[in-house]
Design a protein around this motif. Sequence first.
Motif, PDB file in Angstrom:
ATOM      1  N   ILE A 196      -8.104  13.178  -0.430  1.00 49.29           N
ATOM      2  CA  ILE A 196      -6.916  12.832   0.340  1.00 49.29           C
ATOM      3  C   ILE A 196      -7.175  13.179   1.794  1.00 49.29           C
ATOM      4  O   ILE A 196      -7.468  14.328   2.130  1.00 49.29           O
ATOM      5  CB  ILE A 196      -5.685  13.585  -0.181  1.00 49.29           C
ATOM      6  N   GLU A 197      -7.088  12.182   2.661  1.00 49.59           N
ATOM      7  CA  GLU A 197      -7.331  12.385   4.085  1.00 49.59           C
ATOM      8  C   GLU A 197      -5.992  12.405   4.818  1.00 49.59           C
ATOM      9  O   GLU A 197      -5.143  11.536   4.623  1.00 49.59           O
ATOM     10  CB  GLU A 197      -8.210  11.259   4.647  1.00 49.59           C
ATOM     11  N   GLY A 198      -5.833  13.398   5.680  1.00 51.00           N
ATOM     12  CA  GLY A 198      -4.572  13.588   6.378  1.00 51.00           C
ATOM     13  C   GLY A 198      -3.859  14.798   5.793  1.00 51.00           C
ATOM     14  O   GLY A 198      -4.120  15.213   4.665  1.00 51.00           O
ATOM     15  N   ARG A 199      -2.934  15.345   6.565  1.00 52.08           N
ATOM     16  CA  ARG A 199      -2.243  16.558   6.129  1.00 52.08           C
ATOM     17  C   ARG A 199      -1.210  16.217   5.052  1.00 52.08           C
ATOM     18  O   ARG A 199      -0.382  15.319   5.224  1.00 52.08           O
ATOM     19  CB  ARG A 199      -1.550  17.229   7.307  1.00 52.08           C
ATOM     20  N   LEU A 200      -1.270  16.930   3.951  1.00 53.75           N
ATOM     21  CA  LEU A 200      -0.305  16.759   2.869  1.00 53.75           C
ATOM     22  C   LEU A 200       0.062  18.133   2.333  1.00 53.75           C
ATOM     23  O   LEU A 200      -0.790  18.853   1.807  1.00 53.75           O
ATOM     24  CB  LEU A 200      -0.891  15.900   1.738  1.00 53.75           C
ATOM     25  N   GLU A 201       1.345  18.481   2.485  1.00 50.74           N
ATOM     26  CA  GLU A 201       1.824  19.771   2.005  1.00 50.74           C
ATOM     27  C   GLU A 201       2.399  19.616   0.593  1.00 50.74           C
ATOM     28  O   GLU A 201       3.009  18.588   0.271  1.00 50.74           O
ATOM     29  CB  GLU A 201       2.910  20.314   2.938  1.00 50.74           C
ATOM     30  N   PRO A 202       2.203  20.632  -0.269  1.00 51.60           N
ATOM     31  CA  PRO A 202       2.786  20.577  -1.614  1.00 51.60           C
ATOM     32  C   PRO A 202       4.295  20.330  -1.554  1.00 51.60           C
ATOM     33  O   PRO A 202       4.993  20.936  -0.740  1.00 51.60           O
ATOM     34  CB  PRO A 202       2.473  21.960  -2.187  1.00 51.60           C
ATOM     35  N   GLY A 203       4.761  19.421  -2.382  1.00 50.86           N
ATOM     36  CA  GLY A 203       6.183  19.121  -2.429  1.00 50.86           C
ATOM     37  C   GLY A 203       6.644  18.037  -1.479  1.00 50.86           C
ATOM     38  O   GLY A 203       7.796  17.589  -1.560  1.00 50.86           O
ATOM     39  N   GLN A 204       5.766  17.598  -0.559  1.00 54.01           N
ATOM     40  CA  GLN A 204       6.178  16.537   0.360  1.00 54.01           C
ATOM     41  C   GLN A 204       6.442  15.237  -0.394  1.00 54.01           C
ATOM     42  O   GLN A 204       5.744  14.895  -1.350  1.00 54.01           O
ATOM     43  CB  GLN A 204       5.112  16.304   1.434  1.00 54.01           C
ATOM     44  N   LYS A 205       7.446  14.507   0.093  1.00 55.59           N
ATOM     45  CA  LYS A 205       7.843  13.249  -0.534  1.00 55.59           C
ATOM     46  C   LYS A 205       7.011  12.112   0.056  1.00 55.59           C
ATOM     47  O   LYS A 205       7.072  11.854   1.264  1.00 55.59           O
ATOM     48  CB  LYS A 205       9.338  13.011  -0.331  1.00 55.59           C
ATOM     49  N   VAL A 206       6.257  11.458  -0.816  1.00 57.90           N
ATOM     50  CA  VAL A 206       5.259  10.481  -0.392  1.00 57.90           C
ATOM     51  C   VAL A 206       5.577   9.090  -0.924  1.00 57.90           C
ATOM     52  O   VAL A 206       6.038   8.933  -2.058  1.00 57.90           O
ATOM     53  CB  VAL A 206       3.856  10.913  -0.896  1.00 57.90           C
ATOM     54  N   VAL A 207       5.315   8.090  -0.094  1.00 60.31           N
ATOM     55  CA  VAL A 207       5.339   6.693  -0.533  1.00 60.31           C
ATOM     56  C   VAL A 207       3.937   6.126  -0.355  1.00 60.31           C
ATOM     57  O   VAL A 207       3.328   6.269   0.713  1.00 60.31           O
ATOM     58  CB  VAL A 207       6.355   5.848   0.263  1.00 60.31           C
ATOM     59  N   VAL A 208       3.422   5.513  -1.393  1.00 53.75           N
ATOM     60  CA  VAL A 208       2.088   4.903  -1.357  1.00 53.75           C
ATOM     61  C   VAL A 208       2.217   3.459  -0.848  1.00 53.75           C
ATOM     62  O   VAL A 208       3.097   2.717  -1.284  1.00 53.75           O
ATOM     63  CB  VAL A 208       1.440   4.910  -2.756  1.00 53.75           C
ATOM     64  N   ILE A 209       1.334   3.081   0.061  1.00 52.17           N
ATOM     65  CA  ILE A 209       1.298   1.715   0.587  1.00 52.17           C
ATOM     66  C   ILE A 209       0.065   1.021   0.024  1.00 52.17           C
ATOM     67  O   ILE A 209      -1.073   1.461   0.243  1.00 52.17           O
ATOM     68  CB  ILE A 209       1.263   1.695   2.125  1.00 52.17           C
ATOM     69  N   GLU A 210       0.303  -0.052  -0.710  1.00 53.95           N
ATOM     70  CA  GLU A 210      -0.760  -0.793  -1.401  1.00 53.95           C
ATOM     71  C   GLU A 210      -0.716  -2.254  -0.960  1.00 53.95           C
ATOM     72  O   GLU A 210       0.364  -2.811  -0.731  1.00 53.95           O
ATOM     73  CB  GLU A 210      -0.536  -0.681  -2.916  1.00 53.95           C
ATOM     74  N   ASP A 211      -1.867  -2.887  -0.842  1.00 53.91           N
ATOM     75  CA  ASP A 211      -1.855  -4.286  -0.402  1.00 53.91           C
ATOM     76  C   ASP A 211      -1.619  -5.256  -1.558  1.00 53.91           C
ATOM     77  O   ASP A 211      -0.925  -6.263  -1.420  1.00 53.91           O
ATOM     78  CB  ASP A 211      -3.139  -4.645   0.348  1.00 53.91           C
ATOM     79  N   LEU A 212      -2.162  -4.937  -2.736  1.00 54.77           N
ATOM     80  CA  LEU A 212      -2.120  -5.877  -3.852  1.00 54.77           C
ATOM     81  C   LEU A 212      -2.095  -5.118  -5.174  1.00 54.77           C
ATOM     82  O   LEU A 212      -2.853  -4.173  -5.365  1.00 54.77           O
ATOM     83  CB  LEU A 212      -3.359  -6.784  -3.809  1.00 54.77           C
ATOM     84  N   ILE A 213      -1.225  -5.545  -6.084  1.00 53.62           N
ATOM     85  CA  ILE A 213      -1.200  -4.954  -7.427  1.00 53.62           C
ATOM     86  C   ILE A 213      -1.443  -6.051  -8.451  1.00 53.62           C
ATOM     87  O   ILE A 213      -0.739  -7.063  -8.475  1.00 53.62           O
ATOM     88  CB  ILE A 213       0.138  -4.250  -7.718  1.00 53.62           C
ATOM     89  N   SER A 214      -2.470  -5.838  -9.268  1.00 55.43           N
ATOM     90  CA  SER A 214      -2.753  -6.777 -10.361  1.00 55.43           C
ATOM     91  C   SER A 214      -2.560  -6.037 -11.679  1.00 55.43           C
ATOM     92  O   SER A 214      -1.472  -6.031 -12.241  1.00 55.43           O
ATOM     93  CB  SER A 214      -4.160  -7.363 -10.232  1.00 55.43           C
ATOM     94  N   THR A 215      -3.584  -5.354 -12.158  1.00 54.47           N
ATOM     95  CA  THR A 215      -3.444  -4.596 -13.406  1.00 54.47           C
ATOM     96  C   THR A 215      -2.874  -3.198 -13.174  1.00 54.47           C
ATOM     97  O   THR A 215      -2.546  -2.493 -14.125  1.00 54.47           O
ATOM     98  CB  THR A 215      -4.793  -4.456 -14.123  1.00 54.47           C
ATOM     99  N   GLY A 216      -2.775  -2.788 -11.907  1.00 57.22           N
ATOM    100  CA  GLY A 216      -2.138  -1.514 -11.574  1.00 57.22           C
ATOM    101  C   GLY A 216      -3.033  -0.293 -11.634  1.00 57.22           C
ATOM    102  O   GLY A 216      -2.621   0.796 -11.235  1.00 57.22           O
ATOM    103  N   GLY A 217      -4.266  -0.451 -12.106  1.00 55.44           N
ATOM    104  CA  GLY A 217      -5.137   0.700 -12.315  1.00 55.44           C
ATOM    105  C   GLY A 217      -5.424   1.513 -11.071  1.00 55.44           C
ATOM    106  O   GLY A 217      -5.289   2.744 -11.070  1.00 55.44           O
ATOM    107  N   SER A 218      -5.838   0.861  -9.989  1.00 54.10           N
ATOM    108  CA  SER A 218      -6.215   1.598  -8.784  1.00 54.10           C
ATOM    109  C   SER A 218      -5.010   2.260  -8.144  1.00 54.10           C
ATOM    110  O   SER A 218      -5.100   3.377  -7.628  1.00 54.10           O
ATOM    111  CB  SER A 218      -6.898   0.654  -7.777  1.00 54.10           C
TER     112      SER A 218
END
Length: 210
Positions: free
Chosen positions: A106-128
Amino acid sequence: MEKEIAKELLAIKAVFLSPDKPFTWASGIKSPIYCDNRLILTAPAARDKVETAIAESVKKYYPEAEVLMGTSTAGIAHAAIAADKLGMPMGYVRGSAKDHGRNNRIEGRLEPGQKVVVIEDLISTGGSCIDVVEALREAGADVLGVVSIFTYGMKKGLERLEAANVENHSLSNFDTLVDVAVEEKYIAPEDADRLRRFMANPSDESWMKA
């Protein structure tokens, strides 16, 4: 919004439909659709619409979000631009941990408990996407969900996201894109059924017969 984003993706050929000359996926499956959302970054007008829509989706669905995290590599730029619009911090998750330095995944500062939203370009089978969410959860993040640019809406992908308790909101989707493609005359009306037959069962090649 779904139709507007679909129009932009088709116009810049980030999504390309070719039912008569299908593409071959890495798995060997013949597909009438090819998606490369990296092309959004080279089309300023479309890029602004997409990044604004990502930012608005974050505000709408996840107003308590504190950090945006992009998926590597295609989601990184979209997360960065959307985070800039929102005035929020961002980072990204590597496909695997580095083999040098601090061995970060994980690159960038991330503190335990922080509320995160993931930004994804494309979802097919969802695995990645699920893999990224799990890495963030293991690091102590409170992953609220995902905002993606486009989803195929594959049954397998939807089931995997649900099983992993991952919520996703896409700017546009396969069904909307097919409808727009017919309206805008990218494909003939009779091809819409072929495309939907493919998405219902990608391993069944009977859709290739007009």
